[in-house]
Design a protein around this motif. Structure first.
Motif, mmCIF file in Angstrom:
data_model
loop_
_atom_site.group_PDB
_atom_site.id
_atom_site.type_symbol
_atom_site.label_atom_id
_atom_site.label_comp_id
_atom_site.label_asym_id
_atom_site.label_seq_id
_atom_site.Cartn_x
_atom_site.Cartn_y
_atom_site.Cartn_z
ATOM 1 N N LYS A 43 0.828 -1.212 0.000
ATOM 2 C CA LYS A 43 0.000 0.000 0.000
ATOM 3 C C LYS A 43 0.862 1.261 0.000
ATOM 4 C CE LYS A 43 -1.906 -1.209 3.905
ATOM 5 N NZ LYS A 43 -1.116 -2.384 4.259
ATOM 6 N N THR A 44 1.832 1.309 0.920
ATOM 7 C CA THR A 44 2.688 2.492 0.990
ATOM 8 C C THR A 44 3.506 2.620 -0.291
ATOM 9 O OG1 THR A 44 2.795 2.333 3.384
ATOM 10 C CG2 THR A 44 4.523 3.606 2.316
ATOM 11 N N THR A 45 3.914 1.490 -0.845
ATOM 12 C CA THR A 45 4.661 1.521 -2.093
ATOM 13 C C THR A 45 3.827 2.136 -3.211
ATOM 14 O OG1 THR A 45 5.800 -0.472 -1.373
ATOM 15 C CG2 THR A 45 6.001 0.096 -3.694
ATOM 16 N N PHE A 91 2.410 10.736 5.592
ATOM 17 C CA PHE A 91 3.282 9.577 5.738
ATOM 18 C C PHE A 91 2.810 8.682 6.879
ATOM 19 C CE2 PHE A 91 5.684 12.750 3.550
ATOM 20 C CZ PHE A 91 6.421 12.033 2.613
ATOM 21 N N GLN A 92 3.057 7.395 6.686
ATOM 22 C CA GLN A 92 2.666 6.425 7.704
ATOM 23 C C GLN A 92 3.368 6.742 9.031
ATOM 24 O OE1 GLN A 92 3.104 2.451 6.267
ATOM 25 N NE2 GLN A 92 2.763 1.537 8.274
ATOM 26 N N ASN A 93 4.682 7.010 8.932
ATOM 27 C CA ASN A 93 5.414 7.462 10.121
ATOM 28 C C ASN A 93 5.568 8.971 9.986
ATOM 29 O OD1 ASN A 93 6.882 7.066 7.846
ATOM 30 N ND2 ASN A 93 8.762 6.514 8.879
ATOM 31 N N LEU A 185 -3.749 9.701 2.094
ATOM 32 C CA LEU A 185 -3.482 9.589 3.530
ATOM 33 C C LEU A 185 -3.015 8.174 3.849
ATOM 34 C CD1 LEU A 185 -6.684 11.460 4.769
ATOM 35 C CD2 LEU A 185 -4.373 12.392 4.494
ATOM 36 N N ASP A 186 -1.804 8.073 4.418
ATOM 37 C CA ASP A 186 -1.248 6.759 4.734
ATOM 38 C C ASP A 186 -1.465 6.466 6.227
ATOM 39 O OD1 ASP A 186 0.087 4.388 4.770
ATOM 40 O OD2 ASP A 186 1.851 5.126 3.684
ATOM 41 N N GLU A 187 -2.439 5.667 6.510
ATOM 42 C CA GLU A 187 -2.805 5.278 7.870
ATOM 43 C C GLU A 187 -2.965 6.470 8.813
ATOM 44 O OE1 GLU A 187 -0.863 1.913 9.452
ATOM 45 O OE2 GLU A 187 -0.595 0.949 7.518
ATOM 46 N N PRO A 188 -3.886 7.376 8.485
ATOM 47 C CA PRO A 188 -4.042 8.572 9.321
ATOM 48 C C PRO A 188 -4.609 8.279 10.702
ATOM 49 C CG PRO A 188 -5.781 8.482 7.685
ATOM 50 C CD PRO A 188 -4.834 7.378 7.360
#
Ligand SMILES: Nc1ncnc2c1ncn2[C@@H]1O[C@H](COP(=O)(O)OP(=O)(O)O)[C@@H](O)[C@H]1O
Ligand SMILES: [Mg+2]
Lengths: 278, 437
Positions: A43-45, A91-93, A185-188
């Motif tokens: 997913k992030t990729t 970003f996820q982090n 949005l990556d894992e907000p």
């Protein structure tokens, strides 16, 4: 309902590892599209490919930009994806500018507008009226989003000193200051408490319904993704295994298998999501 | 880390004793083979002797030392915690006020200094040196403190500025004021030249390449004799004049010298004082320039770049341009300082532009507190004055210097003035208010 982004045959390989495998996907304008899948699914990729941080091995990413017409995202460097195509991500982090204040974070997000107004800093150095006006407008815009995300009281705090949930909201507010057409949005909701997740739901719906921003949402928190998504795409091992409305996806046997492994009964996913939601 | 945690809960005396007891026990175990047993030469043969008295002393020392260390660490931790708490309250605002007052005091003192010491050559000279380093520090602060690009070859731009002026003036007869902008522009061009190939590098790699660049420039200056005079350098570089008035003993036939124009008795101090005020003005202009830039989009972009380059890209910022602008502006300011240096010395050689200069300038920025303008002033003053006071200690001078640096870094790891003032604030009514200096 028109298509805003169309991902075609996207493949991303890292050496021998295929993180995304021939993925095709349509993202409609003005809607929330959920992306779910187990950890390491790619997913992030996908986001990294979309926003120019990775160059896809194969595939096309066409954005039907409302003003500039068709844009090929895979051909743009990351800063042009955000600046010209207005596809903005979080970003996820969380990646804030930790020592700068919350307000400064949001002003930096408007760098290109302000830099143009400062005319290579000359107008800025002499504080000419044109620049001052642009700066006031930028602050007003930042203030609006701060207000909307209930961040006003943190405006002058260093962003890195604030609680995790607040930082997540700041990152979203900052992305909104770039004026996105498509917000990724990556894992907000990661690390948010239930009350904060509920507020996030409300915010996402507001952005999409009132502001007309299309949202691509990677999320593990089912209480968020199932409640706000118009459409969900499930990825496993870099491949799309299911797609459709939240209810359809929830009961899809492939999805249940991907999440819970083999030999599981149907309907378990339902319980799982309800458990998460409560 | 643990010190802070312990300070939080507080350690009972029994716990402290137990902790020290453990250390003493470890010392005993290690000490038996290391100290307790020793080999002696008995008539050509090796025999084992025991030194249990010494061992006992070592164990007691370990016990006492641990107690003391634990106690002082806890103490330090508690103080740090208290300071952090104070800083998050209104302490930060007050710190900024103190810094502002200090700044004005320092400005007043530096304007008055040559008047108070108008016949003391040494004081005025040393103060001029301090100001050169302040200016260099402010220049490097843009690259290292704001943009976060570790540059170990900053002296290269100082050299470019100095040699540009030296060559333009001795070969082509350019005056100081014409050469100043041109040399600054040349140095900026070198900044971009250096910046371009190393855009992708970060941290240690960047530091190594910039270090190499600094050395390359120096080696070129040493070896390209026809161009730069090689190791002999360039001499009889013209001194800057006071609006066309030279600081000479005898007035030229068709005009005046500085002394004759103002009807003063000739004194060599006139030129020194003029040079002092010149660098003071240059340094102040640099300060105003950099402080203003910091509050503009470029300045904020530099700081954002230091904080997170990837986030910058995700916000649509062209990080290439941002880095190059930081290198160019930093190099230009270094070039200006170099022009002044050449004009002041009247003679330059590659020896003035060694790596140790870069290291001192970097130390000024880091000691001062990365990005802090006032910190640079404090650190530059300290770093120039410590070796001066150290002159009495002859060969221990550098030792003293090193010790002072270590002590400062232990005492204030973030630099002397680590406080960062926001570039703008949200005032109560939602409009922006400018932050302080
Ligand atoms: N830069 C990279 N180099 C090598 N492998 C990568 C890289 N980025 C991601 N991967 C791999 O791609 C796979 C998908 O990762 P990711 O997209 O982060 O998963 P997720 O769906 O949890 O966000 C993982 O196996 C990860 O290790
Ligand atoms: Mg991920």
């Amino acid at each position: 309902m028109s298509t805003l982004l169309s991902v075609r045959n996207l493949t991303m390989r890292f050496g021998g590892l295929t993180a995304i495998d021939d993925l095709s996907l349509e993202v409609p304008a003005g809607r929330i599209t959920g992306i779910i899948g187990p950890n390491g699914a790619g997913k992030t990729t996908l986001f990294n490919c979309l926003t120019g941080f990775y160059k896809p091995t194969v595939g096309t990413l066409r954005l039907a930009h409302p003003q500039h017409g068709e844009m090929r995202l895979e051909k743009l460097p990351s800063h042009r994806v955000a600046r010209d195509a207005q596809v903005v991500r979080t970003f996820q982090n969380i990646r804030l500018f930790p020592k700068m204040t919350v307000l400064e974070n949001l002003i930096v997000a408007q760098h290109n507008v302000l830099q143009r107004a400062s005319r290579f800093s000359i107008a800025g150095l002499f504080s000419l009226p044109g620049y001052r006006q642009a700066e006031r407008a930028a602050v007003a815009r930042a203030a609006t989003w701060l207000e909307r995300l209930q961040l006003t009281r943190f405006a002058d705090h260093a962003a890195g000193d604030l609680p995790y949930g607040t930082q997540r909201r700041i990152e979203i507010a900052r992305a909104l200051c770039v004026d996105p057409v498509l917000l990724c949005l990556d894992e907000p909701a990661a690390g948010l408490n239930p009350r904060e997740s509920a507020e996030l739901n409300e915010l996402l719906l507001y952005l999409c319904r009132e502001q007309g921003v299309a949202i691509l949402l990677i999320e593990h928190d089912m209480s968020v993704v199932m409640n706000v998504s118009d459409h969900i795409c499930v990825i496993n091992y870099g491949r799309k295994i299911a797609e459709g409305a939240p209810d359809a996806v929830k009961n899809d046997p492939h999805v249940i298998k991907a999440y819970l492994g083999e030999d599981e009964e149907e309907g378990v996913m339902e319980e799982y999501t309800e458990e998460r939601a409560s | 880390m643990s010190a802070v945690v312990f300070a939080h809960h507080g350690l009972t005396p029994a716990e402290r004793l137990r902790d020290a007891g453990w250390i003493a026990f470890v010392a005993l175990i290690l000490g038996v083979p290391l100290i307790g047993l020793t080999t002696v030469d008995v008539g050509g043969r090796l025999a084992v002797d025991t030194r249990f008295g010494l061992l006992a002393m070592a164990v007691i020392a370990a016990f006492g030392g641990r107690l003391l260390m634990r106690w002082s660490l806890d103490h330090l931790g508690a103080r740090k915690l208290a300071r952090q708490r104070a800083a998050t309250d209104s302490g930060a605002g007050r710190a900024q006020q103190v810094v502002n007052v200090l700044g004005w005091l320092a400005l007043g003192a530096s304007v008055a200094l040559p008047l108070a010491f108008s016949d003391n050559r040494y004081v005025v000279d040393t103060a001029t040196t301090v100001l050169i380093y302040v200016m260099l520090g402010w220049g490097l602060n843009v690259v290292v403190g704001l943009a976060g690009l570790l540059d170990l070859g900053y002296v290269a731009f100082y050299a470019v500025g100095a040699y540009s002026y030296a060559l333009l003036s001795t070969q082509y007869g350019w005056g100081f004021w014409e050469a100043l902008p041109v040399s600054g522009a040349l140095a900026a061009a070198f900044g971009i030249l250096l910046g371009y190939p190393i855009l992708r590098l970060r941290g240690d790699y960047l530091a190594i390449v910039t270090l190499g660049f600094g050395e390359i420039i120096r080696v070129i200056l040493v070896n390209w004799t026809e161009f730069s005079g090689g190791p002999n350098g360039i001499s009889s570089i013209p001194r800057p004049s006071f609006f066309g008035l030279e600081f000479t003993r005898n007035a030229p036939e068709d005009g005046h010298s500085f002394a004759s124009f103002f009807g003063l008795e000739f004194s060599a101090m006139h030129r020194l004082i003029f040079l002092y005020y010149l660098i003071l003005v240059l340094a102040l202009l640099t300060h105003v320039f950099v402080s203003r830039l910091r509050k503009l989009p470029v300045g904020r972009a530099w700081e954002a770049l230091r904080e997170d380059e990837i986030a910058c890209k995700a916000m649509g910022m062209n990080t290439t341009n941002i880095k190059l602008s930081a290198f160019a502006i930093g190099a230009m300011l270094g070039g200006f300082a170099g022009v002044f240096f050449a004009a002041r010395q009247g003679f330059i050689s590659p020896e003035s532009f060694t790596f140790s200069e870069s290291a001192i300038i970097l130390a000024i920025v880091v000691l001062g507190g990365m990005g802090s303008q006032m910190g640079v002033v404090l650190a530059a003053t300290l770093l120039v004055l410590i070796p001066e006071f150290g002159r009495n200690f002859a060969e221990y001078r550098m030792l003293l210097f090193g010790m002072a640096m270590v002590l400062i870094m232990v005492w204030r790891p973030g630099g002397l003035l680590a406080h960062r003032e926001p570039t703008l604030r949200l005032s109560a009514d939602g409009k922006a208010a400018k932050g302080g200096a």
